[in-house]
Write a protein that holds these residues in place. Structure first.
Motif, PDB file in Angstrom:
ATOM      1  N   TYR A 260       0.851  -1.191   0.000  1.00 45.61           N
ATOM      2  CA  TYR A 260       0.000   0.000   0.000  1.00 45.61           C
ATOM      3  C   TYR A 260       0.882   1.235   0.000  1.00 45.61           C
ATOM      4  N   LYS A 261       0.407   2.269  -0.664  1.00 46.68           N
ATOM      5  CA  LYS A 261       1.101   3.547  -0.677  1.00 46.68           C
ATOM      6  C   LYS A 261       0.076   4.664  -0.619  1.00 46.68           C
ATOM      7  N   GLY A 262       0.198   5.563   0.382  1.00 44.00           N
ATOM      8  CA  GLY A 262      -0.668   6.729   0.431  1.00 44.00           C
ATOM      9  C   GLY A 262      -0.567   7.493  -0.876  1.00 44.00           C
ATOM     10  N   ALA A 263      -1.710   7.726  -1.527  1.00 42.48           N
ATOM     11  CA  ALA A 263      -1.703   8.222  -2.908  1.00 42.48           C
ATOM     12  C   ALA A 263      -1.342   9.696  -3.008  1.00 42.48           C
ATOM     13  N   GLU A 264      -1.679  10.481  -1.995  1.00 43.07           N
ATOM     14  CA  GLU A 264      -1.516  11.926  -2.100  1.00 43.07           C
ATOM     15  C   GLU A 264      -0.154  12.347  -1.560  1.00 43.07           C
ATOM     16  N   ASN A 265       0.842  12.462  -2.446  1.00 46.52           N
ATOM     17  CA  ASN A 265       2.157  12.915  -2.016  1.00 46.52           C
ATOM     18  C   ASN A 265       2.090  14.358  -1.541  1.00 46.52           C
ATOM     19  N   SER A 266       2.936  14.677  -0.584  1.00 48.68           N
ATOM     20  CA  SER A 266       2.999  16.034  -0.041  1.00 48.68           C
ATOM     21  C   SER A 266       4.452  16.377   0.241  1.00 48.68           C
ATOM     22  N   GLU A 267       4.799  17.641   0.042  1.00 56.62           N
ATOM     23  CA  GLU A 267       6.147  18.097   0.366  1.00 56.62           C
ATOM     24  C   GLU A 267       6.288  18.466   1.838  1.00 56.62           C
ATOM     25  N   LYS A 268       5.186  18.408   2.586  1.00 62.93           N
ATOM     26  CA  LYS A 268       5.262  18.634   4.021  1.00 62.93           C
ATOM     27  C   LYS A 268       6.071  17.513   4.663  1.00 62.93           C
ATOM     28  N   GLY A 269       6.793  17.835   5.720  1.00 62.97           N
ATOM     29  CA  GLY A 269       7.714  16.865   6.295  1.00 62.97           C
ATOM     30  C   GLY A 269       7.276  16.268   7.611  1.00 62.97           C
ATOM     31  N   HIS A 270       5.974  16.258   7.908  1.00 60.86           N
ATOM     32  CA  HIS A 270       5.561  15.724   9.196  1.00 60.86           C
ATOM     33  C   HIS A 270       4.270  14.923   9.096  1.00 60.86           C
ATOM     34  N   HIS A 271       3.995  14.208  10.199  1.00 61.04           N
ATOM     35  CA  HIS A 271       2.777  13.414  10.397  1.00 61.04           C
ATOM     36  C   HIS A 271       2.635  12.295   9.358  1.00 61.04           C
ATOM     37  N   TYR A 272       3.651  11.458   9.265  1.00 63.56           N
ATOM     38  CA  TYR A 272       3.591  10.263   8.428  1.00 63.56           C
ATOM     39  C   TYR A 272       2.939   9.081   9.157  1.00 63.56           C
ATOM     40  N   GLY A 273       2.661   9.139  10.439  1.00 67.91           N
ATOM     41  CA  GLY A 273       2.378   7.957  11.257  1.00 67.91           C
ATOM     42  C   GLY A 273       3.737   7.464  11.750  1.00 67.91           C
ATOM     43  N   SER A 274       4.071   6.231  11.782  1.00 63.60           N
ATOM     44  CA  SER A 274       3.320   5.123  11.230  1.00 63.60           C
ATOM     45  C   SER A 274       3.776   3.867  11.946  1.00 63.60           C
ATOM     46  N   ARG A 275       2.822   3.086  12.430  1.00 66.69           N
ATOM     47  CA  ARG A 275       3.110   1.815  13.097  1.00 66.69           C
ATOM     48  C   ARG A 275       2.363   0.682  12.410  1.00 66.69           C
ATOM     49  N   ILE A 276       2.793  -0.542  12.732  1.00 71.73           N
ATOM     50  CA  ILE A 276       2.227  -1.750  12.135  1.00 71.73           C
ATOM     51  C   ILE A 276       1.859  -2.718  13.245  1.00 71.73           C
ATOM     52  N   THR A 277       0.699  -3.388  13.102  1.00 70.89           N
ATOM     53  CA  THR A 277       0.372  -4.499  13.992  1.00 70.89           C
ATOM     54  C   THR A 277      -0.488  -5.502  13.226  1.00 70.89           C
ATOM     55  N   PHE A 278      -0.544  -6.729  13.739  1.00 72.37           N
ATOM     56  CA  PHE A 278      -1.395  -7.781  13.179  1.00 72.37           C
ATOM     57  C   PHE A 278      -2.438  -8.160  14.223  1.00 72.37           C
ATOM     58  N   ASP A 279      -3.649  -8.513  13.757  1.00 73.68           N
ATOM     59  CA  ASP A 279      -4.641  -9.026  14.699  1.00 73.68           C
ATOM     60  C   ASP A 279      -4.577 -10.557  14.725  1.00 73.68           C
ATOM     61  N   LYS A 280      -5.449 -11.149  15.511  1.00 74.42           N
ATOM     62  CA  LYS A 280      -5.405 -12.601  15.682  1.00 74.42           C
ATOM     63  C   LYS A 280      -5.879 -13.360  14.448  1.00 74.42           C
ATOM     64  N   GLN A 281      -6.530 -12.668  13.525  1.00 78.92           N
ATOM     65  CA  GLN A 281      -6.974 -13.301  12.285  1.00 78.92           C
ATOM     66  C   GLN A 281      -5.922 -13.183  11.183  1.00 78.92           C
ATOM     67  N   GLY A 282      -4.819 -12.479  11.472  1.00 78.70           N
ATOM     68  CA  GLY A 282      -3.759 -12.340  10.490  1.00 78.70           C
ATOM     69  C   GLY A 282      -3.857 -11.124   9.602  1.00 78.70           C
ATOM     70  N   PHE A 283      -4.836 -10.238   9.851  1.00 76.77           N
ATOM     71  CA  PHE A 283      -4.903  -8.991   9.102  1.00 76.77           C
ATOM     72  C   PHE A 283      -3.807  -8.045   9.597  1.00 76.77           C
ATOM     73  N   VAL A 284      -3.271  -7.241   8.689  1.00 69.80           N
ATOM     74  CA  VAL A 284      -2.242  -6.283   9.048  1.00 69.80           C
ATOM     75  C   VAL A 284      -2.858  -4.877   9.085  1.00 69.80           C
ATOM     76  N   TYR A 285      -2.535  -4.135  10.140  1.00 66.54           N
ATOM     77  CA  TYR A 285      -2.999  -2.765  10.333  1.00 66.54           C
ATOM     78  C   TYR A 285      -1.790  -1.838  10.314  1.00 66.54           C
ATOM     79  N   PHE A 286      -1.962  -0.648   9.760  1.00 64.37           N
ATOM     80  CA  PHE A 286      -0.902   0.355   9.804  1.00 64.37           C
ATOM     81  C   PHE A 286      -1.554   1.737   9.767  1.00 64.37           C
ATOM     82  N   SER A 287      -0.785   2.741  10.149  1.00 61.38           N
ATOM     83  CA  SER A 287      -1.348   4.091  10.271  1.00 61.38           C
ATOM     84  C   SER A 287      -0.608   5.073   9.368  1.00 61.38           C
TER      85      SER A 287
END
Length: 383
Positions: free
Chosen positions: A152-179
């Motif tokens: 996945y790639k956030g579609a809207e590129n920005s030249e701003k240099g802050h607030h990228y997130g970003s963490r990753i976790t998996f749930d018990k069903q194996g889905f991956v979450y990220f911010s």
């Protein structure tokens, strides 16, 4: 009493949480202060020999090596407490831009069988100048990443240099979450389902969109979105007991939040907030609104929360089944007790440990803390 003040929790020691009251340090009993002291004295901080400046993320491989991301774009390996003097190769182009760079790393829940490692980072892939947060996966062979896949790639590129997130976790069903954070565009991205930013995302482990994601049938919506209305989520973790997803995010001046992340929910940014602009002016008079979630906990003043893990290891009996997260601003750790889905207590521990960037419980049961400018520290239980 001012509602914002009344709803905050002072972070100086062990405190009971309520949306309508707060406790200050001088209200604590001698027994509470002693309990907090005992929790802190239960561990010794042991440095590893590592030279990462901003250790954003880390994971522990089955052989107990620590894989560490350096925000400047380097991927490093710590073996037996010593960082190997060799970068791991094979990463795609990482845009290093203020808060952007090489960010989080996580192992697939079945890593021992499939070898997949997941990364988030700021990427210039796609249209438009600037960058946005991307999620990829790859395998590690010797000191190189192979079999790299873009998920996945956030579609809207920005030249701003802050607030990228970003963490990753998996749930018990194996889905991956990220911010992905709001990229400094609070009035544009977080409340708009048609654009990336200010969101938590949910995917199959191979990047496919789950057919039960909350916005798959909403015209024009980004179907990977799981929740929205976020500012800059830099903590994301799965409760091993309940399987539920928790996140914390940076507020503006005041209003850092801890949230229980649920499908399709709107967490309010920037319509509601317990914070103000950095210059002290107000951008909203609202702390509540129908259809928007209240945080389970917020901090005012801000602590700049960083990293987050659920402590399950028996090595830390006084910390077990609690959330442990860091404060970049105040250089300590925060230990949070839950009762179901509610926060009932928090403790400040290891005051002065340094500017905490990440908190991680390894496969070996030890807790590792990434400190800006100091590398990785290991919390060793004391008898």
């Amino acid at each position: 009493m001012n509602h914002k003040l009344a709803s905050a929790i002072a972070l100086s020691s062990t405190l009971l949480f309520s949306h309508t009251s707060y406790a200050q340090d001088n209200s604590l009993s001698a027994a509470q202060k002693q309990a907090a002291s005992e929790v802190e004295q239960a561990v010794k901080v042991m440095p590893t020999q590592s030279d990462v400046t901003i250790p954003w993320g880390m994971v522990q491989l089955p052989n107990n090596d620590l894989l560490v991301t350096e925000r400047s774009g380097k991927l490093r390996l710590i073996r037996d407490g010593v960082m190997i003097d060799r970068d791991i190769e094979g990463l795609p182009n990482v845009v290093v831009n203020n808060q952007g760079g090489l960010l989080d790393v996580a192992l697939h829940p079945e890593y021992s069988d499939n070898g997949w490692i997941y990364f988030t980072f700021s990427s210039d892939k796609g249209e438009g100048k600037g960058s946005n947060t991307a999620l990829i996966r790859a395998r590690l062979k010797d000191f190189s990443l192979v079999d790299l896949q873009w998920l996945y790639k956030g579609a809207e590129n920005s030249e701003k240099g802050h607030h990228y997130g970003s963490r990753i976790t998996f749930d018990k069903q194996g889905f991956v979450y990220f911010s992905i954070g709001d990229r400094g565009q609070r009035d544009v991205l977080p409340q708009d389902l048609s654009v990336d930013g200010g969101k938590v995302y949910r995917l199959h482990d191979d990047g496919r969109i789950p057919n039960d994601n909350p916005f798959v049938d909403v015209a024009g919506a980004k179907t990977a979105i799981f929740s929205y209305g976020h500012r800059n989520p830099q903590g994301l973790a799965t409760d091993p007991n309940t399987g539920r997803i928790w996140a914390h995010e940076h507020g503006p001046k005041g209003g850092d939040e801890l949230n229980l992340i649920e499908a399709g929910k709107n967490y309010g940014w920037p319509v509601i907030s317990y914070g103000v602009n950095y210059n002290g002016t107000s951008f909203t008079d609202l702390t509540r609104q129908d259809g928007m979630e209240q945080p389970k906990l917020y901090w005012d003043p801000s602590i700049a929360p960083s990293g987050m893990t659920f402590v399950t290891s028996s090595k830390y009996p006084k910390w077990q089944n609690k959330i442990l997260l860091g404060s970049m601003k105040f250089s300590h750790l925060v230990l949070i007790t839950l009762n179901g889905d509610e926060v009932v207590e928090q403790q400040k521990v290891l005051d002065g440990i340094g500017r905490v960037r990440n908190v991680y419980q390894g496969r070996d049961g030890f807790i590792y803390v990434g400190i800006d400018g100091q590398g990785i520290k290991k919390l060793v239980p004391q008898p």
